[in-house]
Design an enzyme around this catalytic site. Structure first.
Site, PDB file in Angstrom:
ATOM      1  N   SER A  46       0.667  -1.183   0.184  1.00 37.58           N
ATOM      2  CA  SER A  46      -0.061   0.094   0.009  1.00 37.58           C
ATOM      3  C   SER A  46       0.964   1.208  -0.171  1.00 37.58           C
ATOM      4  O   SER A  46       0.337   2.375  -0.545  1.00 37.58           O
ATOM      5  CB  SER A  46      -1.067  -0.044   1.263  1.00 37.58           C
ATOM      6  OG  SER A  46      -0.092  -0.221   2.473  1.00 37.58           O
ATOM      7  N   GLU A  47       2.187   1.207   0.636  1.00 36.86           N
ATOM      8  CA  GLU A  47       3.006   2.523   0.450  1.00 36.86           C
ATOM      9  C   GLU A  47       4.595   1.998   0.678  1.00 36.86           C
ATOM     10  O   GLU A  47       4.910   0.799   1.054  1.00 36.86           O
ATOM     11  CB  GLU A  47       2.610   3.359   1.767  1.00 36.86           C
ATOM     12  CG  GLU A  47       1.607   4.533   1.576  1.00 36.86           C
ATOM     13  CD  GLU A  47       0.358   4.055   2.267  1.00 36.86           C
ATOM     14  OE1 GLU A  47      -0.549   4.802   2.387  1.00 36.86           O
ATOM     15  OE2 GLU A  47       0.377   2.924   2.704  1.00 36.86           O
ATOM     16  N   ALA A  48       5.253   2.919   0.132  1.00 35.39           N
ATOM     17  CA  ALA A  48       6.799   2.693   0.251  1.00 35.39           C
ATOM     18  C   ALA A  48       7.315   4.088   0.603  1.00 35.39           C
ATOM     19  O   ALA A  48       6.694   5.056   0.114  1.00 35.39           O
ATOM     20  CB  ALA A  48       7.513   2.101  -0.852  1.00 35.39           C
ATOM     21  N   HIS A  81       0.818   5.325   8.764  1.00 36.11           N
ATOM     22  CA  HIS A  81       1.719   3.940   8.855  1.00 36.11           C
ATOM     23  C   HIS A  81       3.040   4.116   8.291  1.00 36.11           C
ATOM     24  O   HIS A  81       3.944   3.435   9.050  1.00 36.11           O
ATOM     25  CB  HIS A  81       0.849   2.621   8.837  1.00 36.11           C
ATOM     26  CG  HIS A  81       1.440   1.758   7.326  1.00 36.11           C
ATOM     27  ND1 HIS A  81       0.749   2.193   5.925  1.00 36.11           N
ATOM     28  CD2 HIS A  81       2.377   0.767   7.056  1.00 36.11           C
ATOM     29  CE1 HIS A  81       1.507   1.510   5.168  1.00 36.11           C
ATOM     30  NE2 HIS A  81       2.108   0.727   5.835  1.00 36.11           N
TER      31      HIS A  81
END
Length: 291
Positions: A46-48, A81
């Protein structure tokens, strides 16, 4: 291209593989925006995030490091997050904050302060960019997309703190967990849904695990509507809305990710004018990536 230190961190959990994973490239120096986006898309997470030295202005204002946050298809000015996971990785890699016990992150929304809360990190919820009730047309659209009656949405508000979340509260956690959203209706919206786990209508009530709310987050993903396992930005904005409106106590725990087989736990506490949003993090993968 060169080998760069890399961690994959599971966030909002003390048990590996039960939270929300994050890819952290610990040295993003010299990488283009296009390369960062391509790598993020490739991870299928979902994210980096990509850690960088703070800008001169950021350093002068107390920033310890700068982070660029990407999700599939776009860069985000802030996300929760990735903030906790990036700080966890930075500290684990030997990062030393300018002020003991306090870490200051520079990102798209400016400076975000983090503190240690026992074995957890917590970030100060950034100011909302947009707040107040949603337009009735939006509420009706969200109700249709969630497959619930309009009357089941008890409360609603803008929860925009970078990601432009639209927040709605349903009658119960059970109703939140039973949702089967329609991607053809909600596919272009960031929608956060919250419902009480404890006794309905009693502020501060919790279930047997001490959890007050169940949260789910839906957003446009690579292949249509996606669900985020555990969402710091949404929980931060929900806390500002719910506590401010008297719909939640000044300290509570929210669960997220249940429908995805996760066990995310988000710890919220209001301290004066600041709302702190925290959780545990676990490093699951450590090594290098070629970028």
């Amino acid at each position: 291209m060169q080998q760069r230190p890399f961690h994959q961190v599971d966030v909002f959990t003390a048990q590996a593989y039960r939270g929300n994973p994050l890819a952290v490239v610990l040295d993003g120096t010299g990488l283009s925006t296009e390369t960062m986006q391509e790598f993020t898309n490739w991870t299928n997470l979902s994210e980096a995030t990509f850690l960088l030295p703070p800008t001169p202005e950021g350093r002068a204002a107390g920033a310890d490091y700068r982070v660029r946050i990407f999700c599939p298809g776009r860069e985000l000015p802030f996300a929760g997050h990735p903030t906790l996971g990036s700080c966890h990785a930075w500290l684990q890699a030997g990062g030393k904050p300018q002020v003991a016990g306090k870490v200051v992150q520079e990102c798209g929304v400016g400076l975000v302060t983090l503190r240690q809360d026992g074995d957890r990190l917590a970030f100060a919820a950034p100011a909302l960019i947009k707040s107040g009730p949603l337009a009735e047309d939006d509420v009706a659209l969200i109700a249709r997309g969630l497959g619930v009656d309009r009357s089941d949405i008890l409360h609603h508000a803008w929860c925009d703190n970078g990601p432009n979340w639209r927040g709605v509260m349903l009658r119960s956690a059970e109703q939140v967990l039973a949702l089967k959203p329609d991607a053809s209706i909600l596919g272009q919206l960031d929608v956060g849904v919250v419902g009480p786990r404890g006794k309905v209508g009693v502020i501060g009530s919790t279930d047997a695990e001490g959890i007050a709310f169940e949260v789910r987050a839906f957003f446009p993903g690579n292949n249509g509507l996606a669900e985020d396992p555990v969402t710091g930005s949404l929980n931060a904005a929900l806390a500002q809305w719910l506590i401010g409106a008297g719909l939640a106590p000044t300290q509570y725990v929210a669960a997220q990710g249940t429908c995805l087989g996760r066990a995310g736990r988000v710890y919220v506490q209001q301290d004066g004018d600041t709302i702190w949003v925290g959780g545990s993090s676990v490093t699951c993968v450590s090594g290098e990536v070629l970028l």
